[in-house]
Design an enzyme around this catalytic site. Structure first.
Site, PDB file in Angstrom:
ATOM      1  N   GLU A 104      -9.884 -58.456  61.272  1.00  0.00           N
ATOM      2  CA  GLU A 104     -10.790 -57.236  61.702  1.00  0.00           C
ATOM      3  C   GLU A 104     -11.433 -56.613  60.838  1.00  0.00           C
ATOM      4  OE1 GLU A 104      -8.965 -55.995  66.097  1.00  0.00           O
ATOM      5  OE2 GLU A 104      -8.349 -55.194  64.409  1.00  0.00           O
ATOM      6  N   CYS A 117     -14.689 -50.887  56.604  1.00  0.00           N
ATOM      7  CA  CYS A 117     -13.135 -50.920  56.223  1.00  0.00           C
ATOM      8  C   CYS A 117     -12.908 -52.769  56.400  1.00  0.00           C
ATOM      9  CB  CYS A 117     -12.496 -50.401  57.088  1.00  0.00           C
ATOM     10  SG  CYS A 117     -10.701 -50.377  57.007  1.00  0.00           S
ATOM     11  N   CYS A 124       0.046 -58.492  57.570  1.00  0.00           N
ATOM     12  CA  CYS A 124       0.586 -57.518  56.372  1.00  0.00           C
ATOM     13  C   CYS A 124       2.159 -57.810  56.311  1.00  0.00           C
ATOM     14  CB  CYS A 124       0.216 -56.113  56.428  1.00  0.00           C
ATOM     15  SG  CYS A 124       0.650 -55.383  54.953  1.00  0.00           S
ATOM     16  N   CYS A 128       4.950 -51.302  57.275  1.00  0.00           N
ATOM     17  CA  CYS A 128       5.229 -49.647  57.393  1.00  0.00           C
ATOM     18  C   CYS A 128       5.253 -49.296  58.815  1.00  0.00           C
ATOM     19  CB  CYS A 128       3.961 -49.309  56.866  1.00  0.00           C
ATOM     20  SG  CYS A 128       3.409 -49.369  55.208  1.00  0.00           S
ATOM     21  N   CYS A 131       2.406 -48.496  61.056  1.00  0.00           N
ATOM     22  CA  CYS A 131       1.063 -49.057  61.175  1.00  0.00           C
ATOM     23  C   CYS A 131       0.836 -50.186  62.141  1.00  0.00           C
ATOM     24  CB  CYS A 131       0.648 -49.722  59.559  1.00  0.00           C
ATOM     25  SG  CYS A 131      -0.683 -50.841  59.277  1.00  0.00           S
ATOM     26  N   GLY A 171      -3.616 -55.749  55.612  1.00  0.00           N
ATOM     27  CA  GLY A 171      -3.165 -56.305  54.427  1.00  0.00           C
ATOM     28  C   GLY A 171      -2.851 -55.304  53.545  1.00  0.00           C
ATOM     29  N   GLU A 172      -2.197 -56.102  52.232  1.00  0.00           N
ATOM     30  CA  GLU A 172      -1.951 -55.032  50.994  1.00  0.00           C
ATOM     31  C   GLU A 172      -2.736 -55.793  49.863  1.00  0.00           C
ATOM     32  OE1 GLU A 172      -0.661 -52.213  49.840  1.00  0.00           O
ATOM     33  OE2 GLU A 172      -1.160 -52.836  47.903  1.00  0.00           O
ATOM     34  N   SER A 203      -7.105 -49.477  48.628  1.00  0.00           N
ATOM     35  CA  SER A 203      -5.956 -48.606  48.955  1.00  0.00           C
ATOM     36  C   SER A 203      -4.758 -49.272  49.126  1.00  0.00           C
ATOM     37  CB  SER A 203      -6.120 -48.163  50.601  1.00  0.00           C
ATOM     38  OG  SER A 203      -5.111 -47.473  51.080  1.00  0.00           O
ATOM     39  N   SER A 226      -1.272 -44.723  49.567  1.00  0.00           N
ATOM     40  CA  SER A 226      -0.659 -44.327  50.664  1.00  0.00           C
ATOM     41  C   SER A 226       0.643 -43.721  50.790  1.00  0.00           C
ATOM     42  CB  SER A 226      -0.747 -45.600  51.747  1.00  0.00           C
ATOM     43  OG  SER A 226      -1.909 -46.135  52.102  1.00  0.00           O
ATOM     44  N   LEU A 227       0.434 -42.354  50.657  1.00  0.00           N
ATOM     45  CA  LEU A 227       1.646 -41.601  50.350  1.00  0.00           C
ATOM     46  C   LEU A 227       2.635 -41.219  51.300  1.00  0.00           C
ATOM     47  CD1 LEU A 227       3.159 -39.558  47.971  1.00  0.00           C
ATOM     48  CD2 LEU A 227       1.602 -37.813  48.671  1.00  0.00           C
ATOM     49  N   HIS A 228       2.309 -40.639  52.307  1.00  0.00           N
ATOM     50  CA  HIS A 228       2.727 -40.274  53.628  1.00  0.00           C
ATOM     51  C   HIS A 228       4.083 -39.463  53.498  1.00  0.00           C
ATOM     52  CE1 HIS A 228      -0.503 -42.814  54.872  1.00  0.00           C
ATOM     53  NE2 HIS A 228       0.189 -43.794  54.627  1.00  0.00           N
ATOM     54  N   ASN A 302      -2.373 -42.374  64.547  1.00  0.00           N
ATOM     55  CA  ASN A 302      -2.836 -42.863  65.975  1.00  0.00           C
ATOM     56  C   ASN A 302      -1.804 -43.748  66.462  1.00  0.00           C
ATOM     57  OD1 ASN A 302      -5.642 -42.316  65.607  1.00  0.00           O
ATOM     58  ND2 ASN A 302      -5.794 -43.805  63.688  1.00  0.00           N
ATOM     59  N   CYS A 352      -7.442 -46.450  62.116  1.00  0.00           N
ATOM     60  CA  CYS A 352      -6.510 -46.828  61.251  1.00  0.00           C
ATOM     61  C   CYS A 352      -5.125 -47.257  61.557  1.00  0.00           C
ATOM     62  CB  CYS A 352      -6.067 -45.807  60.297  1.00  0.00           C
ATOM     63  SG  CYS A 352      -7.675 -45.340  59.412  1.00  0.00           S
TER      64      CYS A 352
HETATM   65  N1  SAH Z   1      -1.725 -51.557  52.553  1.00  0.00           N
HETATM   66  C1  SAH Z   1      -2.818 -50.570  52.213  1.00  0.00           C
HETATM   67  C2  SAH Z   1      -3.941 -50.924  52.711  1.00  0.00           C
HETATM   68  C3  SAH Z   1      -3.804 -50.767  54.352  1.00  0.00           C
HETATM   69  S1  SAH Z   1      -4.726 -49.219  54.685  1.00  0.00           S
HETATM   70  C4  SAH Z   1      -2.181 -49.278  52.160  1.00  0.00           C
HETATM   71  O1  SAH Z   1      -1.013 -49.195  52.599  1.00  0.00           O
HETATM   72  O2  SAH Z   1      -2.827 -48.487  51.519  1.00  0.00           O
HETATM   73  C5  SAH Z   1      -3.215 -48.231  55.152  1.00  0.00           C
HETATM   74  C6  SAH Z   1      -3.857 -46.890  55.639  1.00  0.00           C
HETATM   75  O3  SAH Z   1      -4.171 -47.045  56.945  1.00  0.00           O
HETATM   76  C7  SAH Z   1      -2.894 -45.890  55.438  1.00  0.00           C
HETATM   77  O4  SAH Z   1      -2.925 -45.197  54.308  1.00  0.00           O
HETATM   78  C8  SAH Z   1      -3.072 -44.860  56.624  1.00  0.00           C
HETATM   79  O5  SAH Z   1      -4.205 -44.121  56.114  1.00  0.00           O
HETATM   80  C9  SAH Z   1      -3.775 -45.691  57.559  1.00  0.00           C
HETATM   81  N2  SAH Z   1      -3.045 -45.864  58.800  1.00  0.00           N
HETATM   82  C10 SAH Z   1      -1.985 -46.834  59.003  1.00  0.00           C
HETATM   83  N3  SAH Z   1      -1.279 -46.864  60.120  1.00  0.00           N
HETATM   84  C11 SAH Z   1      -1.960 -45.842  60.871  1.00  0.00           C
HETATM   85  C12 SAH Z   1      -1.778 -45.155  62.144  1.00  0.00           C
HETATM   86  N4  SAH Z   1      -1.087 -45.467  63.018  1.00  0.00           N
HETATM   87  N5  SAH Z   1      -2.575 -44.140  62.267  1.00  0.00           N
HETATM   88  C13 SAH Z   1      -3.578 -43.429  61.324  1.00  0.00           C
HETATM   89  N6  SAH Z   1      -3.554 -43.910  60.353  1.00  0.00           N
HETATM   90  C14 SAH Z   1      -2.875 -45.187  59.957  1.00  0.00           C
END
Ligand code: SAH
Length: 359
Positions: A104, A117, A124, A128, A131, A171-172, A203, A226-228, A302, A352
């Site tokens: 997608e 995007c 992936c 996480c 995600c 994906g990463e 990212s 992607s710190l979180h 989300n 996202c």
């Molecule tokens: N693997 C890479 C690229 C994927 S994008 C990475 O981890 O950065 C990942 C981003 O998608 C995360 O940083 C976050 O911003 C977003 N994301 C993933 N799951 C999400 C969710 N359930 N709600 C909101 N944002 C999310």
């Protein structure tokens, strides 16, 4: 053998040109007895004009166009479905690879810019917990042609020019380093007339040695991390990759990246109730942002409910809007640059982390 499998067999032997760098195109044209300058012509047609057929490459002789059609391939993806959000105009594209895998891409329109995007892998491997892509597992890396084609297809389907690209789909990207960098190099080529590679953000969930390698390419694409969570053990719970590559190692690599490329880092921060939205998180985030030239991208979580998740994923709850705004305000009071991202495309599961396909 029926004619269809004959055809597949034949097409499998064709050389895929989309995704090749100019040097590779040069080698290809030399190998078929053509002059080097054909590489520049092909580059223009593929990446600037984004034509779909060799027959459209009008400054090549008819004979050459027919020959290319016989021995080479141009397209990597086809459109399976397009959904447009009634709320904000976000467009989700469901695309199919030639092997039948689904990925997608999402077009996110704003007033002054249009961000695309893109995915870098089918699925992936990182898992996480917040995600949706992680929940579907990992299939394979995408090629540079397939990454570029997401842009080509999206631009063909959308009436405003795409101004930015983020590698934030499935994906990463840094686990598909070679193809990711090749794609950036296409956009960095001096012949490229479209989006600059400086308008592209990669990212990552954090692969430190690859962050350093990316800095060392000399490219000026941007990095989002992607710190979180600012705490090792807590980050480990929501991002298992942190067990292999610690936050400490990542932050050192990111500091190197910021210095080497002279760009600002974006810290992505998905707001999870009780997990990373506390007073101590504000303190830690402030400290981190003072150390590295950066801005924080605060993202409402989300829900993954539509995926029926298990374990930790099932326990994650979004921080309330009110609390998110307070969190952002407090960071701003500390002179941190904060961007509060709106959720886009919620009604079409394009937001996202929702890029998982309901097979
Ligand atoms: N693997 C890479 C690229 C994927 S994008 C990475 O981890 O950065 C990942 C981003 O998608 C995360 O940083 C976050 O911003 C977003 N994301 C993933 N799951 C999400 C969710 N359930 N709600 C909101 N944002 C999310």
């Amino acid at each position: 053998m029926n004619s269809l499998s004959e055809e597949t067999k034949k097409s499998n032997k064709k050389t895929l040109l989309k995704g090749m760098l100019r040097g590779e195109l040069r080698d290809f044209f030399l190998s078929i007895g053509e002059k080097e300058y054909r590489a520049d012509q092909a580059f223009n047609w593929m990446y600037n004009y984004r034509v779909e057929n060799f027959s459209e490459m009008l400054n090549m002789s008819k004979e050459l166009r027919v020959k290319l059609n016989d021995i080479a391939l141009l397209n990597t993806l086809s459109l399976r479905e397009k959904q447009v959000s009634a709320i904000d105009g976000a467009v989700k594209l469901l695309l199919e690879t030639s092997g039948g895998n689904l990925i997608e891409s999402v077009i996110l329109p704003e007033k002054t810019r249009v961000t695309l995007c893109v995915s870098t892998q089918v699925g992936c491997p990182l898992d996480c917990k917040f995600c949706a892509t992680g929940l579907m597992g990992y299939k394979r890396n995408l090629s540079s042609g397939e990454i570029f084609d997401q842009y080509a297809l999206a631009q063909r389907l959308y009436d405003r020019p795409i101004t930015n690209i983020v590698f934030m789909g499935m994906g990463e990207p840094l686990l598909n380093f070679e193809q990711t960098v090749k794609t950036l190099m296409i956009f960095a080529d001096e012949l490229n007339k479209g989006i600059s590679h400086k308008k592209i953000t990669v990212s990552t969930a954090g692969i430190p040695h690859k962050i350093i390698d990316l800095a060392d390419t000399g490219l000026k694409s941007k990095l989002a991390f992607s710190l979180h969570s600012c705490f090792e053990e807590e980050r480990e719970v929501i991002m298992p990759i942190n067990k292999k590559y610690s936050l400490k190692e990542n932050l050192e690599a990111i500091e190197y990246f910021a210095r080497k490329t002279d760009t600002w880092i974006t810290f992505e921060y998905v707001m999870l109730r009780g997990i990373n939205d506390r007073e101590k998180d504000i303190k830690a985030l402030t400290k981190l942002c003072r150390r590295i030239k950066s801005k924080v991208n605060i993202i409402p979580f989300n829900s993954l409910e539509h995926m029926n998740p298990e374990g930790i994923s099932a326990e994650l709850i979004p921080t309330s809007r009110e609390k998110i705004e307070k969190f952002a305000d407090k960071l701003r009071e500390n002179n941190i640059s904060v961007f509060l991202r709106n959720t886009q495309g919620e009604d079409i599961d394009a937001a996202c982390g929702q890029l998982a396909i309901k097979y």
